[in-house]
Write a protein that holds these residues in place. Structure first.
Motif, PDB file in Angstrom:
ATOM      1  N   ASN A  16      -6.655  -5.210  -5.237  1.00 34.23           N
ATOM      2  CA  ASN A  16      -6.100  -5.941  -4.712  1.00 34.23           C
ATOM      3  C   ASN A  16      -5.129  -6.861  -5.974  1.00 34.23           C
ATOM      4  N   LYS A  17      -4.072  -7.239  -5.601  1.00 38.61           N
ATOM      5  CA  LYS A  17      -3.273  -7.887  -6.527  1.00 38.61           C
ATOM      6  C   LYS A  17      -2.471  -9.205  -5.756  1.00 38.61           C
ATOM      7  N   GLY A  18      -2.585 -10.384  -6.000  1.00 40.74           N
ATOM      8  CA  GLY A  18      -1.752 -11.353  -5.464  1.00 40.74           C
ATOM      9  C   GLY A  18      -1.456 -12.363  -6.320  1.00 40.74           C
ATOM     10  N   ILE A  19      -0.219 -13.242  -6.073  1.00 40.13           N
ATOM     11  CA  ILE A  19       0.331 -14.402  -6.476  1.00 40.13           C
ATOM     12  C   ILE A  19       0.759 -15.266  -5.569  1.00 40.13           C
ATOM     13  N   ASN A  20       0.381 -16.475  -6.095  1.00 42.32           N
ATOM     14  CA  ASN A  20       0.710 -17.421  -5.222  1.00 42.32           C
ATOM     15  C   ASN A  20       1.958 -18.554  -5.872  1.00 42.32           C
ATOM     16  N   GLY A  42      -0.562 -19.501  -8.855  1.00 39.47           N
ATOM     17  CA  GLY A  42      -1.836 -18.765  -9.036  1.00 39.47           C
ATOM     18  C   GLY A  42      -1.712 -17.346  -9.041  1.00 39.47           C
ATOM     19  N   VAL A  43      -2.238 -16.522  -9.927  1.00 37.84           N
ATOM     20  CA  VAL A  43      -2.347 -15.144  -9.910  1.00 37.84           C
ATOM     21  C   VAL A  43      -3.641 -14.486  -9.757  1.00 37.84           C
ATOM     22  N   ASN A  44      -3.765 -13.441  -9.056  1.00 37.23           N
ATOM     23  CA  ASN A  44      -5.232 -12.853  -8.881  1.00 37.23           C
ATOM     24  C   ASN A  44      -5.222 -11.367  -8.585  1.00 37.23           C
ATOM     25  N   SER A  45      -6.135 -10.819  -8.915  1.00 40.76           N
ATOM     26  CA  SER A  45      -6.386  -9.504  -8.568  1.00 40.76           C
ATOM     27  C   SER A  45      -7.897  -9.341  -8.603  1.00 40.76           C
ATOM     28  N   ALA A  46      -8.324  -8.127  -7.850  1.00 42.91           N
ATOM     29  CA  ALA A  46      -9.840  -7.477  -7.687  1.00 42.91           C
ATOM     30  C   ALA A  46      -9.842  -6.166  -7.256  1.00 42.91           C
TER      31      ALA A  46
END
Length: 104
Positions: A16-20, A42-46
Protein backbone atom coordinates in the motif's frame (compact mmCIF):
# COMPACT_ATOMS: atom_id res chain seq x y z
CA UNK A 1 -6.40 -49.85 1.08
CA UNK A 2 -6.41 -46.54 -0.78
CA UNK A 3 -4.15 -43.63 0.30
CA UNK A 4 -4.12 -40.06 -1.05
CA UNK A 5 -2.08 -37.08 0.12
CA UNK A 6 -1.08 -33.60 -0.95
CA UNK A 7 -0.25 -30.06 0.07
CA UNK A 8 -1.30 -26.51 -0.72
CA UNK A 9 0.88 -23.39 -0.52
CA UNK A 10 -0.51 -19.86 -0.85
CA UNK A 11 1.27 -16.56 -0.34
CA UNK A 12 -0.39 -13.17 -0.37
CA UNK A 13 1.63 -9.96 -0.58
CA UNK A 14 0.00 -6.55 -0.24
CA UNK A 15 1.77 -3.24 -0.89
CA UNK A 16 0.00 0.00 0.00
CA UNK A 17 1.18 3.49 -0.84
CA UNK A 18 -0.58 6.74 -0.11
CA UNK A 19 -0.21 10.50 -0.11
CA UNK A 20 -2.30 13.13 1.63
CA UNK A 21 -2.57 16.52 -0.04
CA UNK A 22 -4.66 19.66 0.30
CA UNK A 23 -5.17 23.01 -1.36
CA UNK A 24 -6.73 22.17 -4.72
CA UNK A 25 -8.07 25.11 -6.69
CA UNK A 26 -11.10 23.01 -7.76
CA UNK A 27 -12.87 19.84 -6.59
CA UNK A 28 -13.43 18.60 -10.16
CA UNK A 29 -10.14 16.68 -10.30
CA UNK A 30 -10.75 14.65 -7.12
CA UNK A 31 -7.66 12.40 -6.72
CA UNK A 32 -6.71 12.24 -10.40
CA UNK A 33 -4.01 14.93 -10.27
CA UNK A 34 -2.45 15.24 -6.82
CA UNK A 35 0.35 17.33 -8.35
CA UNK A 36 -2.01 20.31 -8.51
CA UNK A 37 -2.34 20.44 -4.71
CA UNK A 38 -0.67 23.33 -2.93
CA UNK A 39 0.75 21.21 -0.08
CA UNK A 40 1.53 17.61 0.87
CA UNK A 41 0.32 16.78 4.38
CA UNK A 42 1.51 13.19 4.60
CA UNK A 43 3.03 10.21 2.82
CA UNK A 44 2.59 6.61 3.93
CA UNK A 45 3.31 3.07 2.82
CA UNK A 46 2.80 -0.42 4.19
CA UNK A 47 3.56 -4.01 3.22
CA UNK A 48 2.04 -7.19 4.58
CA UNK A 49 2.56 -10.86 3.75
CA UNK A 50 0.29 -13.76 4.63
CA UNK A 51 1.29 -17.39 4.15
CA UNK A 52 -1.01 -20.43 4.27
CA UNK A 53 0.41 -23.96 4.03
CA UNK A 54 -1.79 -27.05 4.25
CA UNK A 55 -1.03 -30.77 4.25
CA UNK A 56 -3.90 -33.17 3.77
CA UNK A 57 -4.49 -36.86 3.33
CA UNK A 58 -7.12 -39.56 3.21
CA UNK A 59 -7.02 -43.30 3.85
CA UNK A 60 -9.85 -45.60 2.74
CA UNK A 61 -9.82 -49.14 4.13
CA UNK A 62 -12.30 -51.77 2.97
CA UNK A 63 -12.77 -54.95 4.99
CA UNK A 64 -14.48 -58.09 3.70
CA UNK A 65 -16.31 -56.17 0.92
CA UNK A 66 -18.71 -55.02 3.60
CA UNK A 67 -17.14 -52.34 5.77
CA UNK A 68 -15.44 -49.13 4.75
CA UNK A 69 -13.39 -46.94 7.07
CA UNK A 70 -12.34 -43.50 5.90
CA UNK A 71 -9.92 -41.24 7.81
CA UNK A 72 -9.19 -37.72 6.61
CA UNK A 73 -6.47 -35.48 8.04
CA UNK A 74 -5.75 -31.84 7.29
CA UNK A 75 -3.15 -29.64 8.97
CA UNK A 76 -2.97 -25.95 8.14
CA UNK A 77 -0.40 -23.38 9.24
CA UNK A 78 -1.17 -19.67 8.89
CA UNK A 79 1.54 -17.05 9.19
CA UNK A 80 0.28 -13.48 9.53
CA UNK A 81 2.24 -11.89 12.35
CA UNK A 82 2.68 -15.07 14.42
CA UNK A 83 2.31 -18.67 13.22
CA UNK A 84 -1.07 -20.32 13.89
CA UNK A 85 -1.53 -24.07 13.42
CA UNK A 86 -4.88 -25.73 12.89
CA UNK A 87 -5.32 -29.49 12.66
CA UNK A 88 -8.39 -31.61 11.96
CA UNK A 89 -9.02 -35.34 11.94
CA UNK A 90 -12.26 -36.80 10.59
CA UNK A 91 -13.29 -40.42 11.07
CA UNK A 92 -16.37 -41.72 9.31
CA UNK A 93 -18.36 -44.72 10.54
CA UNK A 94 -18.99 -47.47 8.02
CA UNK A 95 -22.44 -47.50 6.49
CA UNK A 96 -24.41 -50.73 6.46
CA UNK A 97 -24.52 -52.52 3.13
CA UNK A 98 -22.15 -54.10 0.65
CA UNK A 99 -19.18 -52.23 -0.75
CA UNK A 100 -19.51 -51.83 -4.50
CA UNK A 101 -16.39 -51.25 -6.57
CA UNK A 102 -16.67 -50.22 -10.20
CA UNK A 103 -13.85 -49.69 -12.68
CA UNK A 104 -14.44 -47.67 -15.82
Amino acid sequence: MNVMGGYSYEKYVRNNKGINVKGFSTDLLEYNNVGMASSITGVNSAKSENLVISFFGRVNYAYNDKYLLTATLRRTALHVSAPITVGELFLRRPLPGKLITKTL
